[in-house]
Design a protein around this motif. Structure first.
Motif, PDB file in Angstrom:
ATOM      1  N   LEU A 292       0.787  -1.090  -0.065  1.00 35.22           N
ATOM      2  CA  LEU A 292      -0.050   0.064   0.037  1.00 35.22           C
ATOM      3  C   LEU A 292       1.012   1.090  -0.067  1.00 35.22           C
ATOM      4  O   LEU A 292       1.991   1.287   0.803  1.00 35.22           O
ATOM      5  N   HIS A 293       0.764   2.221  -1.029  1.00 36.03           N
ATOM      6  CA  HIS A 293       1.123   3.514  -0.971  1.00 36.03           C
ATOM      7  C   HIS A 293       0.398   4.583  -0.372  1.00 36.03           C
ATOM      8  O   HIS A 293      -0.574   4.985  -0.767  1.00 36.03           O
ATOM      9  N   LEU A 294       0.801   4.987   0.664  1.00 40.79           N
ATOM     10  CA  LEU A 294      -0.056   6.083   1.367  1.00 40.79           C
ATOM     11  C   LEU A 294       0.159   7.438   0.944  1.00 40.79           C
ATOM     12  O   LEU A 294       1.095   7.854   0.353  1.00 40.79           O
ATOM     13  N   ALA A 295      -0.745   8.666   1.287  1.00 43.39           N
ATOM     14  CA  ALA A 295      -0.732   9.982   0.730  1.00 43.39           C
ATOM     15  C   ALA A 295       0.543  10.424   1.199  1.00 43.39           C
ATOM     16  O   ALA A 295       0.996  11.418   0.540  1.00 43.39           O
ATOM     17  N   ASP A 296       1.252  10.399   2.502  1.00 48.95           N
ATOM     18  CA  ASP A 296       2.599  10.870   2.976  1.00 48.95           C
ATOM     19  C   ASP A 296       3.643  10.424   1.914  1.00 48.95           C
ATOM     20  O   ASP A 296       4.768  10.700   2.604  1.00 48.95           O
ATOM     21  N   GLY A 297       3.709   9.280   1.281  1.00 46.77           N
ATOM     22  CA  GLY A 297       4.775   8.662   0.644  1.00 46.77           C
ATOM     23  C   GLY A 297       5.302   7.361   1.474  1.00 46.77           C
ATOM     24  O   GLY A 297       6.139   6.703   0.945  1.00 46.77           O
ATOM     25  N   THR A 298       4.550   7.134   2.665  1.00 48.72           N
ATOM     26  CA  THR A 298       5.033   5.808   3.214  1.00 48.72           C
ATOM     27  C   THR A 298       4.347   4.610   2.434  1.00 48.72           C
ATOM     28  O   THR A 298       3.300   4.534   1.778  1.00 48.72           O
ATOM     29  N   VAL A 299       5.279   3.512   2.506  1.00 51.85           N
ATOM     30  CA  VAL A 299       4.748   2.263   1.629  1.00 51.85           C
ATOM     31  C   VAL A 299       4.876   1.200   2.839  1.00 51.85           C
ATOM     32  O   VAL A 299       5.596   1.026   3.272  1.00 51.85           O
ATOM     33  N   ILE A 300       3.365   0.730   2.887  1.00 50.28           N
ATOM     34  CA  ILE A 300       3.300  -0.519   3.572  1.00 50.28           C
ATOM     35  C   ILE A 300       3.542  -1.743   2.926  1.00 50.28           C
ATOM     36  O   ILE A 300       2.841  -2.194   2.040  1.00 50.28           O
ATOM     37  N   ASP A 301       4.737  -2.328   3.231  1.00 51.11           N
ATOM     38  CA  ASP A 301       5.170  -3.647   2.411  1.00 51.11           C
ATOM     39  C   ASP A 301       5.115  -4.650   3.338  1.00 51.11           C
ATOM     40  O   ASP A 301       5.490  -5.797   2.883  1.00 51.11           O
ATOM     41  N   ASP A 302       4.619  -4.739   4.674  1.00 52.59           N
ATOM     42  CA  ASP A 302       4.423  -5.987   5.428  1.00 52.59           C
ATOM     43  C   ASP A 302       3.078  -6.650   5.104  1.00 52.59           C
ATOM     44  O   ASP A 302       2.048  -5.967   4.997  1.00 52.59           O
ATOM     45  N   LEU A 303       3.368  -7.729   4.352  1.00 51.72           N
ATOM     46  CA  LEU A 303       2.178  -8.222   3.407  1.00 51.72           C
ATOM     47  C   LEU A 303       0.943  -8.651   4.366  1.00 51.72           C
ATOM     48  O   LEU A 303      -0.303  -8.466   4.218  1.00 51.72           O
ATOM     49  N   LYS A 304       1.380  -9.133   5.789  1.00 47.25           N
ATOM     50  CA  LYS A 304       0.087  -9.432   6.546  1.00 47.25           C
ATOM     51  C   LYS A 304      -0.675  -8.072   6.924  1.00 47.25           C
ATOM     52  O   LYS A 304      -1.974  -8.145   6.928  1.00 47.25           O
ATOM     53  N   GLU A 305       0.229  -7.090   7.316  1.00 47.58           N
ATOM     54  CA  GLU A 305      -0.612  -5.809   7.552  1.00 47.58           C
ATOM     55  C   GLU A 305      -1.476  -5.380   6.662  1.00 47.58           C
ATOM     56  O   GLU A 305      -2.441  -4.936   6.549  1.00 47.58           O
ATOM     57  N   VAL A 306      -0.909  -5.541   5.233  1.00 46.94           N
ATOM     58  CA  VAL A 306      -1.450  -4.971   4.308  1.00 46.94           C
ATOM     59  C   VAL A 306      -2.744  -5.852   4.032  1.00 46.94           C
ATOM     60  O   VAL A 306      -3.993  -4.861   3.768  1.00 46.94           O
ATOM     61  N   ARG A 307      -2.613  -7.063   4.014  1.00 40.26           N
ATOM     62  CA  ARG A 307      -3.886  -7.870   4.022  1.00 40.26           C
ATOM     63  C   ARG A 307      -4.963  -7.568   5.262  1.00 40.26           C
ATOM     64  O   ARG A 307      -6.065  -7.452   4.868  1.00 40.26           O
ATOM     65  N   GLU A 308      -4.571  -7.519   6.270  1.00 44.26           N
ATOM     66  CA  GLU A 308      -5.375  -7.317   7.240  1.00 44.26           C
ATOM     67  C   GLU A 308      -6.029  -5.630   7.257  1.00 44.26           C
ATOM     68  O   GLU A 308      -7.453  -5.664   7.488  1.00 44.26           O
ATOM     69  N   ILE A 309      -5.434  -4.592   7.038  1.00 48.93           N
ATOM     70  CA  ILE A 309      -6.075  -3.341   6.456  1.00 48.93           C
ATOM     71  C   ILE A 309      -7.150  -3.531   5.576  1.00 48.93           C
ATOM     72  O   ILE A 309      -8.224  -3.124   5.530  1.00 48.93           O
ATOM     73  N   VAL A 310      -6.684  -4.217   4.401  1.00 47.56           N
ATOM     74  CA  VAL A 310      -7.637  -4.285   3.361  1.00 47.56           C
ATOM     75  C   VAL A 310      -9.076  -5.224   3.479  1.00 47.56           C
ATOM     76  O   VAL A 310     -10.052  -4.717   3.227  1.00 47.56           O
ATOM     77  N   HIS A 311      -8.595  -6.228   4.542  1.00 47.03           N
ATOM     78  CA  HIS A 311      -9.693  -7.246   4.772  1.00 47.03           C
ATOM     79  C   HIS A 311     -10.485  -6.533   5.663  1.00 47.03           C
ATOM     80  O   HIS A 311     -12.120  -6.325   5.481  1.00 47.03           O
ATOM     81  N   ARG A 312     -10.262  -5.573   6.592  1.00 44.22           N
ATOM     82  CA  ARG A 312     -11.169  -5.011   7.596  1.00 44.22           C
ATOM     83  C   ARG A 312     -11.909  -3.732   6.825  1.00 44.22           C
ATOM     84  O   ARG A 312     -13.180  -3.853   7.096  1.00 44.22           O
ATOM     85  N   MET A 313     -11.638  -3.436   5.799  1.00 45.84           N
ATOM     86  CA  MET A 313     -12.249  -2.486   4.958  1.00 45.84           C
ATOM     87  C   MET A 313     -13.210  -2.992   3.822  1.00 45.84           C
ATOM     88  O   MET A 313     -14.418  -2.343   3.730  1.00 45.84           O
ATOM     89  N   GLN A 314     -12.963  -4.268   3.644  1.00 46.60           N
ATOM     90  CA  GLN A 314     -13.725  -4.632   2.654  1.00 46.60           C
ATOM     91  C   GLN A 314     -14.760  -5.776   3.083  1.00 46.60           C
ATOM     92  O   GLN A 314     -15.819  -6.050   2.500  1.00 46.60           O
ATOM     93  N   ARG A 315     -14.320  -6.277   4.304  1.00 47.40           N
ATOM     94  CA  ARG A 315     -15.366  -7.497   4.929  1.00 47.40           C
ATOM     95  C   ARG A 315     -16.842  -6.844   5.015  1.00 47.40           C
ATOM     96  O   ARG A 315     -17.836  -7.537   4.883  1.00 47.40           O
ATOM     97  N   PRO A 316     -17.039  -5.756   5.524  1.00 53.38           N
ATOM     98  CA  PRO A 316     -18.589  -5.332   5.685  1.00 53.38           C
ATOM     99  C   PRO A 316     -19.265  -5.455   4.448  1.00 53.38           C
ATOM    100  O   PRO A 316     -20.612  -5.534   4.370  1.00 53.38           O
ATOM    101  N   GLY A 317     -18.634  -5.316   3.208  1.00 54.26           N
ATOM    102  CA  GLY A 317     -19.319  -5.188   2.066  1.00 54.26           C
ATOM    103  C   GLY A 317     -19.722  -6.356   1.510  1.00 54.26           C
ATOM    104  O   GLY A 317     -20.787  -6.638   0.544  1.00 54.26           O
ATOM    105  N   ILE A 318     -19.296  -7.740   2.071  1.00 48.77           N
ATOM    106  CA  ILE A 318     -19.799  -9.027   1.581  1.00 48.77           C
ATOM    107  C   ILE A 318     -20.479  -9.546   2.616  1.00 48.77           C
ATOM    108  O   ILE A 318     -20.817 -10.793   2.743  1.00 48.77           O
TER     109      ILE A 318
END
Length: 373
Positions: A292-318
């Motif tokens: 994940l590339h954040l607005a401030d230039g930070t890149v989150i490259d820890d794969l587990k963390e990336v997946r947890e962020i995206v899953h938390r955001m997408q899960r309510p929609g399913i």
């Protein structure tokens, strides 16, 4: 007096308890002879309803299906995944057979088929979650229960732009009892689906369900996808809800992938804008994400963390109340906005249960509209 289209658009009536706010049936369209006005009605209906269904299309030719798909992006000509390098290692490899005389159209389904559109003596294989989930259902549970196999966007996500739409044609549909679809996560969620249903979830709804803080994050963050993602992910396994992968370090290292061209790696907005309504969709392929590339230039490259962020955001929609599982009938043609929904295969079939579908999507001529377009 201007000639008006005879096409009519009818909202899908969803069952009691459903909160699904998308889906429509289009009536009165002659897809083999579609005027510009008729197509304009279909295009608007699609972008306003995300998934549109046209009944009784048994006679629609693969060529007409391709031409309809191409109308949404006239410059596009090639199948959405192109010609996959090292196809045998790709997780998509078992699922697709190419129609020889119309190579942009694929045949998918289940069971032995002696001949269909120039394909001879083929065996189709319905994707089954036991080949992809980290913790599949037991054999005893399998005939009466199912899972979302893999929530996804139809897209190569390397080199090629994500197709704008997919058309999916039901040629042969074995009808059996419905299945109980289990999420098998901490929620105890479940939903009844027709066997072999294609399930849809609106990425516009998923965005709308976010907190204001998460909406801001989604509008300003970019998603980097793994190179050759369907080969990269091939040893990894999915969460039980089909929404992304379990982080066990099983993904293939770059050294074991086909050659990587850096300019083909996709870094895309997390939110994609509807070209007609302007709505924003939280549109992420959760199994193919890497960074994940954040607005401030930070890149989150820890794969587990990336997946947890995206899953938390997408899960309510399913959640069950937001899922539209199509009850396929022979002759149904679905068109769906591949930039605004996620979809998943469900169910399982016995080897002798023959099911034939035709799928067409075309690599887009340009990338998706981002939130600032």
């Amino acid at each position: 007096m201007a000639i008006q289209s005879e096409i009519t658009v009818h909202k899908i009536a969803h069952p009691k308890g459903s909160k699904v706010d998308f889906g429509a049936e289009i009536r009165g369209a002659d897809l083999e002879n579609l005027s510009e006005l008729d197509f304009a009605v279909i295009r608007r209906a699609l972008y306003e309803n995300s998934v549109v269904l046209l009944k009784n299309q048994q006679t629609l030719s693969p060529r007409a299906q391709f031409e309809l798909t191409q109308r949404f992006d006239p410059v596009s000509t090639s199948y959405g995944h192109g010609k996959t390098i090292d196809a045998k290692r790709s997780v998509l490899h078992p699922d697709l057979k190419t129609i020889p005389h119309q190579p942009q159209v694929q045949v998918i389904g289940n069971g032995p088929v002696a001949e269909y559109e120039g394909l001879k003596n083929i065996t189709l294989k319905h994707p089954h979650h036991k080949t992809f989930h980290a913790d599949p259902l037991s054999e005893a549970d399998d005939r009466d229960n199912t899972r979302f196999y893999r929530w996804h966007i139809d897209a190569a996500l390397y080199g090629l732009h994500a197709p704008r739409v997919t058309t999916l044609m039901a040629v042969k549909v074995p009808k059996t009892e419905p299945l109980n679809l289990r999420y098998d996560d901490e929620s105890n969620d479940e939903i009844s689906v027709p066997r072999g249903s294609t399930a849809f979830a609106s990425s516009y709804k998923t965005y709308d369900l976010l907190s204001e803080e998460d909406k801001q994050f989604a509008r300003t963050t970019k998603v980097q996808y793994a190179p050759h993602p369907y080969i990269w992910m091939s040893p990894a396994r999915s969460r039980s809800d089909g929404l992304g992968l379990v982080s066990e370090g099983k993904e293939l290292p770059y050294s074991e992938l086909p050659p990587i061209e850096k300019d083909k790696v996709k870094i895309l907005p997390m939110t994609w804008k509807n070209p007609v309504t302007g709505q924003l969709a939280l549109q992420v392929h959760p199994s193919a994400i890497e960074k994940l590339h954040l607005a401030d230039g930070t890149v989150i490259d820890d794969l587990k963390e990336v997946r947890e962020i995206v899953h938390r955001m997408q899960r309510p929609g399913i959640a069950p109340e937001f899922v539209y599982p199509i009850d396929w009938e022979e002759g149904d043609l679905a068109i769906f906005n591949n930039h605004g929904v996620l979809h998943s295969v469900t169910g399982s079939f016995l080897p002798e249960e023959v099911r034939i579908f035709r799928q067409c999507n075309l690599a887009a001529s340009e990338g998706p509209l981002g939130p600032d377009n």
